[in-house]
Structure formats: C-alpha cells, structure tokens
Design an enzyme around this catalytic site. Sequence first.
Site, PDB file in Angstrom:
ATOM      1  N   PRO A 273       0.796  -1.227   0.000  1.00 57.66           N
ATOM      2  CA  PRO A 273       0.000   0.000   0.000  1.00 57.66           C
ATOM      3  C   PRO A 273       0.829   1.278   0.000  1.00 57.66           C
ATOM      4  O   PRO A 273       1.835   1.376   0.702  1.00 57.66           O
ATOM      5  CB  PRO A 273      -0.797  -0.079   1.304  1.00 57.66           C
ATOM      6  CG  PRO A 273      -0.779  -1.500   1.691  1.00 57.66           C
ATOM      7  CD  PRO A 273       0.450  -2.112   1.107  1.00 57.66           C
ATOM      8  N   ASN A 274       0.371   2.221  -0.777  1.00 56.80           N
ATOM      9  CA  ASN A 274       0.890   3.595  -0.843  1.00 56.80           C
ATOM     10  C   ASN A 274       2.229   3.735  -1.576  1.00 56.80           C
ATOM     11  O   ASN A 274       2.701   4.844  -1.783  1.00 56.80           O
ATOM     12  CB  ASN A 274       1.004   4.213   0.564  1.00 56.80           C
ATOM     13  CG  ASN A 274      -0.340   4.238   1.265  1.00 56.80           C
ATOM     14  OD1 ASN A 274      -1.313   4.740   0.707  1.00 56.80           O
ATOM     15  ND2 ASN A 274      -0.417   3.677   2.455  1.00 56.80           N
TER      16      ASN A 274
ATOM     17  N   ARG B  30       4.893  11.148  -2.146  1.00 55.51           N
ATOM     18  CA  ARG B  30       4.550  10.870  -0.754  1.00 55.51           C
ATOM     19  C   ARG B  30       5.761  11.066   0.155  1.00 55.51           C
ATOM     20  O   ARG B  30       6.774  10.397   0.000  1.00 55.51           O
ATOM     21  CB  ARG B  30       4.091   9.417  -0.694  1.00 55.51           C
ATOM     22  CG  ARG B  30       3.891   8.854   0.666  1.00 55.51           C
ATOM     23  CD  ARG B  30       3.745   7.332   0.585  1.00 55.51           C
ATOM     24  NE  ARG B  30       3.531   6.809   1.903  1.00 55.51           N
ATOM     25  CZ  ARG B  30       3.946   5.626   2.306  1.00 55.51           C
ATOM     26  NH1 ARG B  30       4.577   4.827   1.493  1.00 55.51           N
ATOM     27  NH2 ARG B  30       3.701   5.234   3.535  1.00 55.51           N
TER      28      ARG B  30
ATOM     29  N   TYR C   1      10.902   9.098   2.088  1.00 57.09           N
ATOM     30  CA  TYR C   1      10.990   8.020   1.102  1.00 57.09           C
ATOM     31  C   TYR C   1      11.731   8.409  -0.180  1.00 57.09           C
ATOM     32  O   TYR C   1      11.906   7.565  -1.059  1.00 57.09           O
ATOM     33  CB  TYR C   1       9.574   7.529   0.750  1.00 57.09           C
ATOM     34  CG  TYR C   1       8.835   6.980   1.948  1.00 57.09           C
ATOM     35  CD1 TYR C   1       9.328   5.870   2.640  1.00 57.09           C
ATOM     36  CD2 TYR C   1       7.657   7.578   2.414  1.00 57.09           C
ATOM     37  CE1 TYR C   1       8.672   5.373   3.753  1.00 57.09           C
ATOM     38  CE2 TYR C   1       6.996   7.076   3.524  1.00 57.09           C
ATOM     39  CZ  TYR C   1       7.499   5.975   4.190  1.00 57.09           C
ATOM     40  OH  TYR C   1       6.849   5.483   5.289  1.00 57.09           O
TER      41      TYR C   1
ATOM     42  N   ASN D 233       8.333  -5.262  -0.361  1.00 58.09           N
ATOM     43  CA  ASN D 233       8.158  -4.067   0.459  1.00 58.09           C
ATOM     44  C   ASN D 233       6.648  -3.953   0.672  1.00 58.09           C
ATOM     45  O   ASN D 233       5.924  -3.478  -0.217  1.00 58.09           O
ATOM     46  CB  ASN D 233       8.707  -2.817  -0.218  1.00 58.09           C
ATOM     47  CG  ASN D 233       8.591  -1.598   0.707  1.00 58.09           C
ATOM     48  OD1 ASN D 233       7.861  -1.632   1.706  1.00 58.09           O
ATOM     49  ND2 ASN D 233       9.293  -0.531   0.370  1.00 58.09           N
TER      50      ASN D 233
ATOM     51  N   ALA E 236       2.976  -0.497   5.135  1.00 51.68           N
ATOM     52  CA  ALA E 236       2.491  -0.619   6.512  1.00 51.68           C
ATOM     53  C   ALA E 236       1.994  -2.025   6.844  1.00 51.68           C
ATOM     54  O   ALA E 236       1.969  -2.415   8.022  1.00 51.68           O
ATOM     55  CB  ALA E 236       1.380   0.405   6.760  1.00 51.68           C
TER      56      ALA E 236
ATOM     57  N   HIS F 215       3.818  -4.391   9.251  1.00 53.61           N
ATOM     58  CA  HIS F 215       3.790  -4.264  10.709  1.00 53.61           C
ATOM     59  C   HIS F 215       2.636  -5.004  11.369  1.00 53.61           C
ATOM     60  O   HIS F 215       2.624  -5.134  12.583  1.00 53.61           O
ATOM     61  CB  HIS F 215       3.743  -2.781  11.090  1.00 53.61           C
ATOM     62  CG  HIS F 215       4.797  -1.967  10.389  1.00 53.61           C
ATOM     63  ND1 HIS F 215       6.137  -2.285  10.451  1.00 53.61           N
ATOM     64  CD2 HIS F 215       4.712  -0.877   9.572  1.00 53.61           C
ATOM     65  CE1 HIS F 215       6.822  -1.421   9.720  1.00 53.61           C
ATOM     66  NE2 HIS F 215       5.984  -0.551   9.170  1.00 53.61           N
TER      67      HIS F 215
ATOM     68  N   ASP G 135       1.495 -15.429   6.895  1.00 49.06           N
ATOM     69  CA  ASP G 135       1.157 -16.829   6.620  1.00 49.06           C
ATOM     70  C   ASP G 135       1.344 -17.161   5.140  1.00 49.06           C
ATOM     71  O   ASP G 135       1.784 -18.261   4.796  1.00 49.06           O
ATOM     72  CB  ASP G 135      -0.286 -17.128   7.045  1.00 49.06           C
ATOM     73  CG  ASP G 135      -0.429 -17.228   8.558  1.00 49.06           C
ATOM     74  OD1 ASP G 135       0.601 -17.173   9.280  1.00 49.06           O
ATOM     75  OD2 ASP G 135      -1.577 -17.353   9.028  1.00 49.06           O
TER      76      ASP G 135
ATOM     77  N   GLU H  49      12.770  -9.161   2.811  1.00 51.41           N
ATOM     78  CA  GLU H  49      11.954  -8.022   3.235  1.00 51.41           C
ATOM     79  C   GLU H  49      12.713  -6.733   2.893  1.00 51.41           C
ATOM     80  O   GLU H  49      13.913  -6.638   3.158  1.00 51.41           O
ATOM     81  CB  GLU H  49      11.713  -8.085   4.743  1.00 51.41           C
ATOM     82  CG  GLU H  49      10.930  -6.894   5.275  1.00 51.41           C
ATOM     83  CD  GLU H  49      10.842  -6.871   6.793  1.00 51.41           C
ATOM     84  OE1 GLU H  49      11.740  -7.448   7.457  1.00 51.41           O
ATOM     85  OE2 GLU H  49       9.895  -6.272   7.315  1.00 51.41           O
TER      86      GLU H  49
ATOM     87  N   HIS I  11      12.639  -2.331   2.803  1.00 49.77           N
ATOM     88  CA  HIS I  11      12.059  -1.021   3.129  1.00 49.77           C
ATOM     89  C   HIS I  11      13.009   0.070   2.658  1.00 49.77           C
ATOM     90  O   HIS I  11      14.236  -0.069   2.795  1.00 49.77           O
ATOM     91  CB  HIS I  11      11.852  -0.855   4.645  1.00 49.77           C
ATOM     92  CG  HIS I  11      10.918  -1.861   5.221  1.00 49.77           C
ATOM     93  ND1 HIS I  11       9.557  -1.774   5.075  1.00 49.77           N
ATOM     94  CD2 HIS I  11      11.161  -2.986   5.931  1.00 49.77           C
ATOM     95  CE1 HIS I  11       8.991  -2.810   5.681  1.00 49.77           C
ATOM     96  NE2 HIS I  11       9.936  -3.567   6.199  1.00 49.77           N
ATOM     97  N   LEU I  12      12.444   1.154   2.172  1.00 53.08           N
ATOM     98  CA  LEU I  12      13.258   2.318   1.814  1.00 53.08           C
ATOM     99  C   LEU I  12      13.827   2.983   3.061  1.00 53.08           C
ATOM    100  O   LEU I  12      15.019   3.288   3.143  1.00 53.08           O
ATOM    101  CB  LEU I  12      12.388   3.328   1.054  1.00 53.08           C
ATOM    102  CG  LEU I  12      11.987   2.913  -0.361  1.00 53.08           C
ATOM    103  CD1 LEU I  12      10.698   3.608  -0.768  1.00 53.08           C
ATOM    104  CD2 LEU I  12      13.099   3.239  -1.343  1.00 53.08           C
ATOM    105  N   SER I  13      12.949   3.231   4.025  1.00 56.42           N
ATOM    106  CA  SER I  13      13.360   3.856   5.287  1.00 56.42           C
ATOM    107  C   SER I  13      13.813   2.764   6.252  1.00 56.42           C
ATOM    108  O   SER I  13      13.748   1.568   5.924  1.00 56.42           O
ATOM    109  CB  SER I  13      12.188   4.640   5.876  1.00 56.42           C
ATOM    110  OG  SER I  13      11.148   3.745   6.270  1.00 56.42           O
TER     111      SER I  13
ATOM    112  N   ARG J  64      12.153   4.590  13.487  1.00 53.02           N
ATOM    113  CA  ARG J  64      10.986   5.478  13.342  1.00 53.02           C
ATOM    114  C   ARG J  64       9.980   5.229  14.469  1.00 53.02           C
ATOM    115  O   ARG J  64      10.373   4.835  15.563  1.00 53.02           O
ATOM    116  CB  ARG J  64      10.380   5.269  11.940  1.00 53.02           C
ATOM    117  CG  ARG J  64      11.387   5.627  10.820  1.00 53.02           C
ATOM    118  CD  ARG J  64      10.789   5.444   9.450  1.00 53.02           C
ATOM    119  NE  ARG J  64       9.661   6.354   9.238  1.00 53.02           N
ATOM    120  CZ  ARG J  64       8.758   6.198   8.264  1.00 53.02           C
ATOM    121  NH1 ARG J  64       8.860   5.175   7.428  1.00 53.02           N
ATOM    122  NH2 ARG J  64       7.775   7.062   8.138  1.00 53.02           N
TER     123      ARG J  64
ATOM    124  N   ARG K 234       6.203   0.950  13.927  1.00 59.07           N
ATOM    125  CA  ARG K 234       6.963   0.397  12.793  1.00 59.07           C
ATOM    126  C   ARG K 234       8.068  -0.562  13.242  1.00 59.07           C
ATOM    127  O   ARG K 234       8.774  -1.138  12.414  1.00 59.07           O
ATOM    128  CB  ARG K 234       7.586   1.528  11.966  1.00 59.07           C
ATOM    129  CG  ARG K 234       6.579   2.446  11.324  1.00 59.07           C
ATOM    130  CD  ARG K 234       7.264   3.484  10.438  1.00 59.07           C
ATOM    131  NE  ARG K 234       6.434   4.657  10.284  1.00 59.07           N
ATOM    132  CZ  ARG K 234       5.469   4.794   9.368  1.00 59.07           C
ATOM    133  NH1 ARG K 234       5.225   3.827   8.516  1.00 59.07           N
ATOM    134  NH2 ARG K 234       4.756   5.910   9.315  1.00 59.07           N
TER     135      ARG K 234
END
Length: 165
Positions: free
Chosen positions: A23-24, A31, A36, A87, A90, A93, A100, A111, A113-115, A120, A124
């Site tokens: 998402p997003n 954004r 990001y 990625n 959210a 989390h 599953d 896994e 993530h950019l950040s 944070r 998160r």
Amino acid sequence: MTPSGTSPGTAPGRPLVVLLSGPNLNLLGEREPAVYGKETLDDHVAAATAEADASGLALEHHQTNHEGELVELVHGARGRAHAIVVNAGALSHYSWALHDALASFDGVVVELHLSNPAAREPFRHTSVVAPVSDGSIAGFGGLGYRLAVQAVARMVAATKAGSGT
Ligand code: DQA
C-alpha cells in the site's frame, strides 16, 4: 481494483524474482519525499530490473494497495518463482495474513524497506514479515532495491551450487 503489474525482466530459463509492493508505494516520489525520497516506484523497479538482468535473473513486479491481493500475489509466486522481494509498506507491521502467505512460499524471501522502520515510530518496530524472511534490507533508500536483488542472486546461486544443478 486490479493490482498493477509489469514483467519487463521476464526471460525464459532465468530464475524468477517476484518483486511485490504494498500500500501507498504507488505514491513514491510524491509521498513524504523527506522520508521516502523523490524517486518513483517505476524508478525503483527499473533499478531492480537492471540488477536482475545483470545477475541472470528475471524480474516481475506487482503493486497493490489491498492486503488480500498481496496475499494472492504471494500465492501466485508459489511453484513459479525462486524468490520474493517484498516491500509490504504498513502491512509489514501487522498483516498476519501476509506472514502466513509468505510462510507458504518455498523460496528465498527478502523483506525490503526504503526507510529504516527500527529508527521510526514504535508501531513500525514490529515486522510480521521478518520472521518469514531470509533477511531484511532497510534504510538504504532506492539502493535497497539493487541490494535485495543482489542478495537473491547470491542465495539462488548458492542453492544451485548446493544442489549440484
Ligand atoms: C516502508 C516503511 C513502512 O513503515 C511504511 O508504512 C511504508 C514504507 C518503507 O519502504 O520504508 O509504507 O515500507
């Protein structure tokens, strides 16, 4: 809504990496650029695809804003892909459904993530993806996409060497 997907790096005979964006992430570039970055998701997919090409891998990308669709995209990688780089935004989390689904995937899971979520907000700091991943790459911005594909290439090569194929 149908998840958007591209398969610019698909090539017969090459081990397939499925890159999944949650998402997003379709809003990258607009954004929260201070968090990001200014690069778009297309920029990151292009970098990951270039890295896959250089490593002899095929890469397919899908983005969705919907948890169930992300679960179905993981199911769609089963028996077909050697690796998933995810990625999950959210959903990383709290989506035990995604956890599953990834647990059902018989291949490498990275896994991404950019950040750096660990640096944070507290919500998160939990990842439900990490326990079903071979490893996590976080905090390196767009470079993480290339690093994730490099990690997959090494792991796939090690698996092949180990199996004698
Ligand atoms: C993110 C980190 C998540 O906490 C956040 O919800 C995102 C993006 C990242 O790439 O840094 O949407 O996954």
